[in-house]
Design a protein around this motif. Sequence first.
Motif, PDB file in Angstrom:
ATOM      1  N   ARG A  19       0.039 -15.161   6.377  1.00 56.29           N
ATOM      2  CA  ARG A  19      -1.386 -14.920   6.073  1.00 56.29           C
ATOM      3  C   ARG A  19      -1.974 -16.119   5.339  1.00 56.29           C
TER       4      ARG A  19
ATOM      5  N   ARG B 198       2.564  -6.026   8.599  1.00 56.25           N
ATOM      6  CA  ARG B 198       1.947  -7.356   8.536  1.00 56.25           C
ATOM      7  C   ARG B 198       2.978  -8.329   9.083  1.00 56.25           C
TER       8      ARG B 198
ATOM      9  N   GLN C 196      -9.653 -16.583   7.031  1.00 57.00           N
ATOM     10  CA  GLN C 196      -9.693 -15.194   6.553  1.00 57.00           C
ATOM     11  C   GLN C 196      -8.686 -14.358   7.329  1.00 57.00           C
ATOM     12  N   GLU C 197      -8.247 -13.284   6.681  1.00 60.90           N
ATOM     13  CA  GLU C 197      -7.199 -12.429   7.263  1.00 60.90           C
ATOM     14  C   GLU C 197      -7.505 -11.967   8.692  1.00 60.90           C
TER      15      GLU C 197
ATOM     16  N   ARG D 218      -2.251  -7.565  -6.473  1.00 60.10           N
ATOM     17  CA  ARG D 218      -1.677  -6.305  -6.005  1.00 60.10           C
ATOM     18  C   ARG D 218      -0.158  -6.377  -5.821  1.00 60.10           C
TER      19      ARG D 218
ATOM     20  N   VAL E  20      -4.046 -11.850  -3.752  1.00 58.52           N
ATOM     21  CA  VAL E  20      -3.358 -10.570  -3.507  1.00 58.52           C
ATOM     22  C   VAL E  20      -1.929 -10.636  -4.052  1.00 58.52           C
TER      23      VAL E  20
ATOM     24  N   TRP F 118     -14.210  -9.476  -4.141  1.00 53.82           N
ATOM     25  CA  TRP F 118     -14.878  -8.358  -3.470  1.00 53.82           C
ATOM     26  C   TRP F 118     -16.304  -8.192  -3.971  1.00 53.82           C
TER      27      TRP F 118
ATOM     28  N   PHE G 297       0.816  -1.217   0.000  1.00 56.84           N
ATOM     29  CA  PHE G 297       0.000   0.000   0.000  1.00 56.84           C
ATOM     30  C   PHE G 297       0.853   1.273   0.000  1.00 56.84           C
TER      31      PHE G 297
ATOM     32  N   ARG H  91      -7.347 -15.927  -0.538  1.00 58.99           N
ATOM     33  CA  ARG H  91      -7.211 -14.483  -0.790  1.00 58.99           C
ATOM     34  C   ARG H  91      -5.735 -14.053  -0.890  1.00 58.99           C
TER      35      ARG H  91
HETATM   36  C1  LMR Z   1      -6.034  -7.246   0.986  1.00 56.06           C
HETATM   37  O1  LMR Z   1      -6.508  -6.923  -0.100  1.00 56.06           O
HETATM   38  O2  LMR Z   1      -4.943  -7.766   1.153  1.00 56.06           O
HETATM   39  C2  LMR Z   1      -6.703  -6.948   2.251  1.00 56.06           C
HETATM   40  O3  LMR Z   1      -6.463  -5.647   2.548  1.00 56.06           O
HETATM   41  C3  LMR Z   1      -8.112  -7.338   2.305  1.00 56.06           C
HETATM   42  C4  LMR Z   1      -8.429  -8.553   1.516  1.00 56.06           C
HETATM   43  O4  LMR Z   1      -8.595  -9.629   2.068  1.00 56.06           O
HETATM   44  O5  LMR Z   1      -8.495  -8.453   0.308  1.00 56.06           O
END
Ligand code: LMR
Length: 441
Positions: A93, A86, A108-109, A292, A288, A242, A15, A284
């Motif tokens: 995670r 994190r 889940q996170e 991302r 990610v 999402w 981020f 998830r």
């Molecule tokens: C992410 O995108 O890593 C988190 O912030 C929330 C999620 O589980 O997508």
Amino acid sequence: MKKHSVVIAGGGSTFTPEIILMLLSEEGRFPLSELKLYDNDAERQAIVGNACAIIMKERAPHVKFSFTTDPKEAFTGVDFVMAHIRVGKYEMRSLDEKIPLKYGCVGQETCGAGGMAYGMRSIGGVLELIDYMEKYSPNAWMLNYSNPAAIVAEACRRLKPNSKVLNICDMPVGIEDFMAVICGLKSRKEMQVRYFGLNHFGWWTSIIEKSTGRDLMPILREHISKHGYLHPSVEGHMDADWHSTYEKARDVFAVSPNFMPNTYFKYYLFPDYVVSHSDINYTRTDMVRDGREKRVFGECKRITEAGTAKDSTFEVGGHATYIVDLACAISNNTGERMLLIVPNNGSIINFDPTAMVEIPCIVGCNGPEPLVMGEIPRFNKGLMEQQVAVEKLVVDAWIEGSYLKMWQAITMSRTVPSVEVAKKILDELIEANKKYWPELK
Ligand code: LMR
Ligand code: NAD
């Protein structure tokens, strides 16, 4: 206007670049003198740091920029610590998600057993950041959005009651952005809300248009009962995962139809649905990392190799402006009304005064002044009682090194069906988290 010195803890976060661009775009109200990144993983942080150094040189040469793994260098002379660490990174995670799923439970996170495992790792990491801040910049404030925020906030309440730490979450902000779109408003800031709950576990009870007092709840109730929080003009911006979460808000709403729910209730109220829609081999974290993380780190490396960020695809992390709202509220005593995670202390009259609750607060130079949310209905209260017990038991387990408390915490979660399953999950989590958790006896 006063210029601020800021350190971002968890500098290697995916981020960070978009938060830095956001900070630069908000310099009109929150000017910077210095921006530092701090992380305990030099290699990961360097990927982000090298690219951000180029961005800063090109776009904000007046702001001194550096990145470091040395706490003294990082935390000396700062006004704000913005913390998004994190602990255990994505490797851990992934296990938080996959271990509970192996036993048929939500992975889940921040929710369920995985969130508790993450909490047991995060507490020490966040407390360490507070210690550094208090040692090197005793007048600074920490704005913490490291997850799992509910457990981290309870640990702060218990172990750092006098520290200048504010715990805040972006999920209500994100949902309010959607609500504004649904109501045809330009910005969520045109709304004034009342809200109660725990972090990732709360409801809006009133939403009005600030300038006119118009009640927006009828429009929102009508919309959510048909489409959840989905709206054609925002759907394109989210991934499939999402999408289903925002859509499921429709079913979450049905069982408590007076209020607008946080989307995370999906995990607590529909655990069977969530598990049957999960793939233990691709959770998830994998999404990610493939999404991302690849995008952000790829772009960072490209910028570093090119030696310029002129054509960068990074965008201003627009919705993260709530972090600047919070910093300005403190720095400029703006009295902004914001949702924060704070000790209840009677704000929700018929709820544990020692619970960390998420409620609207007026924020100024001395921190948050929570608003009274009054009495809450039995159904919502019952769910919250159970969940707050989970969060408090995890913190007990961390402080006391208690196996029993952690077993009780996992047993207590709505996402776990029995004491026996809780034990199996716990034993496997202990093995996986050896490097991070205190020893449980
Ligand atoms: C992410 O995108 O890593 C988190 O912030 C929330 C999620 O589980 O997508
Ligand atoms: P990430 O793994 O990309 O980055 C986290 C960074 O923290 C890593 O570089 C890691 O090395 C570093 N780190 C870990 N332990 C540390 C420690 N003890 N000291 C210093 N640095 C440490 O993670 P991410 O996906 O970018 O998420 C970062 C955090 O932000 C997570 O806690 C996530 O849940 C949280 N988050 C919060 C919100 C919110 O509004 N509450 C929204 C999104 C993400």
